[in-house]
Design a protein around this motif. Structure first.
Motif, PDB file in Angstrom:
ATOM      1  N   ALA A  98      -7.252   2.530   7.573  1.00 18.09           N
ATOM      2  CA  ALA A  98      -5.970   1.819   7.662  1.00 18.09           C
ATOM      3  C   ALA A  98      -5.778   1.175   9.026  1.00 18.09           C
ATOM      4  N   THR A 121       0.338  10.801  -2.545  1.00 20.10           N
ATOM      5  CA  THR A 121       0.681  11.911  -1.663  1.00 20.10           C
ATOM      6  C   THR A 121       1.535  12.951  -2.371  1.00 20.10           C
ATOM      7  N   MET A 152      -5.866   1.089  -4.876  1.00 22.72           N
ATOM      8  CA  MET A 152      -4.891   2.181  -4.868  1.00 22.72           C
ATOM      9  C   MET A 152      -4.022   2.173  -6.124  1.00 22.72           C
ATOM     10  N   ASN A 155      -5.300  -2.108  -1.518  1.00 20.29           N
ATOM     11  CA  ASN A 155      -4.059  -1.893  -2.266  1.00 20.29           C
ATOM     12  C   ASN A 155      -4.291  -1.998  -3.766  1.00 20.29           C
ATOM     13  N   LYS A 210       0.398   4.795  -1.989  1.00 20.53           N
ATOM     14  CA  LYS A 210       0.035   5.968  -1.189  1.00 20.53           C
ATOM     15  C   LYS A 210       1.045   7.092  -1.382  1.00 20.53           C
ATOM     16  N   GLN A 211       2.317   6.734  -1.531  1.00 18.96           N
ATOM     17  CA  GLN A 211       3.344   7.755  -1.776  1.00 18.96           C
ATOM     18  C   GLN A 211       3.128   8.432  -3.123  1.00 18.96           C
ATOM     19  N   CYS A 241     -12.615   5.115   1.001  1.00 14.79           N
ATOM     20  CA  CYS A 241     -12.610   4.768   2.429  1.00 14.79           C
ATOM     21  C   CYS A 241     -13.975   4.989   3.064  1.00 14.79           C
ATOM     22  N   SER A 291      -3.740   5.363  -8.390  1.00 15.95           N
ATOM     23  CA  SER A 291      -2.439   5.995  -8.614  1.00 15.95           C
ATOM     24  C   SER A 291      -2.214   6.269 -10.097  1.00 15.95           C
ATOM     25  N   GLN A 346       0.823  -1.204   0.000  1.00 16.27           N
ATOM     26  CA  GLN A 346       0.000   0.000   0.000  1.00 16.27           C
ATOM     27  C   GLN A 346       0.860   1.259   0.000  1.00 16.27           C
ATOM     28  N   ARG A 363     -10.275   9.135  -2.914  1.00 18.89           N
ATOM     29  CA  ARG A 363      -9.876   8.408  -1.706  1.00 18.89           C
ATOM     30  C   ARG A 363     -10.936   8.511  -0.607  1.00 18.89           C
ATOM     31  N   GLU A 415      -9.176   8.062   6.094  1.00 14.92           N
ATOM     32  CA  GLU A 415      -8.167   7.108   5.635  1.00 14.92           C
ATOM     33  C   GLU A 415      -7.397   6.499   6.802  1.00 14.92           C
TER      34      GLU A 415
END
Length: 533
Positions: free
Chosen positions: A394, A255, A409, A406, A251-252, A447, A413, A247, A443, A390
């Motif tokens: 998590a 972000t 995501m 994941n 997520k990076q 969630c 992404s 994940q 997101r 979120e």
């Protein structure tokens, strides 16, 4: 135990907020001075290119370990957990090697006329990341055993040393070699931060170790002397760690997606990156001051009180008071965060231009800068809501749900990177803000669906707290209209009156919110008394 976790989470969040406000005000003032001496190109190199390298290495190396090892800490076999945490160091070295090669060989290198010290800057980031990961087990132990004040004090040391060294060197060198000054400040602050962590725990274990399952500092280092891996590592945490690692990469990307796009696809030049970063940092003050500390404390709280592998209905049957408290905390956080986001969105429309004028001078207050900052206020509202939703998801998803999350995501992404590239190609920095708004909206939906399904067929519906009260919403709309009128009439000739007028409307808006949120205030008062009883 529930009260202790709630107390620690509240104390952690409140002290973090005070720290962020105090020291971000310091860095805000110092950065405002530095901006007048450092070129926008060098700001783009340090604040976008180099800090992106740092966030990439640190996030991929430690975030999954923190989330996994801070889950159900009362059930840990700590020697196995310490062994697991130390695996983050070789992981960090490997990620540093890959990222260092990319940053030094594959990315477009800054022109030598901009800086001579780019390579040294990259190496300083990589070395400092590995150095910081060598104290990661101390950070996690400190979080698990509620060493709140120690972590706050060390953060103060880190921020203070970095800011003072960087500012001093930049000012003494008359704005020259900003990248070199940044590199020295980075290495010095992380070295002292890591050394201070070890010094404190050495002193604590030597004089007062009744509260910790460790007898000496050697117990905080890996011990892999067993023949079987099952005796060295907690494989329940390993599975959870693997889910968070998968994940983490996605997520990076979500972000820092806009930084990756501008870095890898060169959609903005270094000076444009510098301007975007200045505005982005200014617009993210609320996120750093309030949202991030609250999210960190909230994740720890939810992860301790909600069991991942037990359906919420069964947990309600087993301990209804515990789940009721969790839902109340979630509702309160969503209500407060969303209200802050709405206030920022409302008043940011009329005061974005003034903020840029005060922060970076008249050069920032003209052109597209104010428009980007106004749009950034909308992304803050999305960020405020997404952060809490979120972190709750998590902290409470089981491994199957995390793996499914994941996969989602991955798709998100790819969509986000594509949207960022397309919008930034047409709208420049404004396109990144629009893409971020889309990212956070997706997101939140993702969630939010999980939370709705989790509490389906129960008496709880925590997401309803996102709906603002009518009088508060009407006041925000009226304040937006009046402050925009004030900006149009008084900004150029009477900025003081414009500020005072906005302050009066802000006071009225907050007063109405407090009046309508009596139940929220009562809950906060109850939590406060529980903390000190």
């Amino acid at each position: 135990m529930s009260k202790n976790f709630l107390k620690s989470s509240i104390e952690n969040a409140s002290l973090n907020i005070l720290l962020q406000i105090g020291f971000r005000c310091l860095t805000f003032v110092l950065n405002a001075c530095v901006l007048r001496h450092v070129s926008q190109d060098e700001i783009g190199i340090t604040n976008v290119r180099l800090l992106l390298l740092e966030s990439t290495v640190l996030f991929l190396s430690r975030e999954a370990f923190r989330r996994a090892c801070l889950t159900a800490t009362t059930q840990h076999d700590w020697p196995k957990v310490i062994n697991l945490i130390w695996l983050s160091v070789p992981l960090c070295i490997g990620i540093s090697g890959v990222c260092g090669y990319v940053w030094l060989n594959l990315l477009e290198q800054p022109n030598i006329s901009l800086t001579l010290h780019y390579k040294f800057g990259v190496w300083s980031i990589l070395i400092s990341c590995v150095m910081e990961l060598c104290s990661e087990q101390l950070y996690i132990v400190g979080q698990a055993f509620l060493f709140v004040r120690v972590q706050i004090a060390l953060e103060i040391i880190n921020i203070t040393i970095r800011t003072i060294i960087y500012t001093t060197l930049v000012m003494s060198w008359s704005g020259q070699n900003a990248v070199l000054a940044f590199s020295f400040a980075q290495l010095a602050s992380i070295f002292i931060y890591t050394l201070s962590f070890y010094a404190y725990f050495w002193y604590y274990l030597r004089n007062k170790n009744d509260n910790l399952p460790f007898n000496s500092m050697w117990d905080l280092f890996p011990k892999i002397f067993k023949k079987k891996w099952s005796e060295c590592l907690d494989f329940r945490l390993v599975l959870l760690l693997w889910s968070f690692l998968k994940q983490g990469f996605m997520k990076q990307l979500l972000t820092d997606g806009e930084r990756y796009v501008m870095t890898f696809f060169n959609t903005l030049k270094f000076n444009q990156q510098g301007v975007y970063d200045i505005i982005n940092n200014l617009g993210s003050l609320a996120a750093r001051f309030l949202f991030r500390p609250v999210e960190t404390a909230s994740y720890f709280y939810f992860s301790q009180l909600v069991h991942r592998d037990v359906p919420i209905k069964k947990q309600i049957e087993q301990d209804s008071n515990r789940i009721k408290e969790v839902v109340n905390v979630l509702e309160c956080l969503l209500r407060v965060n969303s209200s802050i986001g709405l206030v920022v969105l409302s008043f940011g429309q009329a005061y974005a231009k003034l903020a840029l004028y005060l922060y970076g001078g008249s050069a920032l207050a003209v052109g597209i800068g104010p428009i980007i900052l106004k749009m950034h206020c909308l992304s803050i509202l999305f960020l405020a809501v997404n952060g809490i939703i979120e972190c709750y998801a998590a902290a409470t998803m089981n491994i199957t749900e995390l793996n499914q999350y994941n996969v989602e995501m991955v798709y998100l992404s790819v969509i986000f990177i594509f949207i960022s590239f397309v919008l930034s190609s047409f709208f420049g920095g404004l396109g990144f803000i629009l893409a971020n708004c889309c990212n956070f909206a997706f997101r939140i939906i993702q969630c939010g669906r999980y939370i709705i399904s989790q509490y389906k067929n129960t008496n709880y519906s925590p997401l309803k707290s996102l709906i603002p009260k009518k009088l508060f919403l009407m006041t925000l709309i009226l304040s937006t209209i009046l402050t925009l009128y004030s900006e149009n009439i008084y900004f150029e000739n009477d900025k003081v009156f414009h500020v005072l007028f906005g302050a009066i409307l802000f006071f009225i808006t907050v007063s109405i919110w407090l009046f309508e949120e009596i139940s929220t205030l009562k809950f906060l008062s109850k939590v406060y008394h529980k903390k000190y009883n």
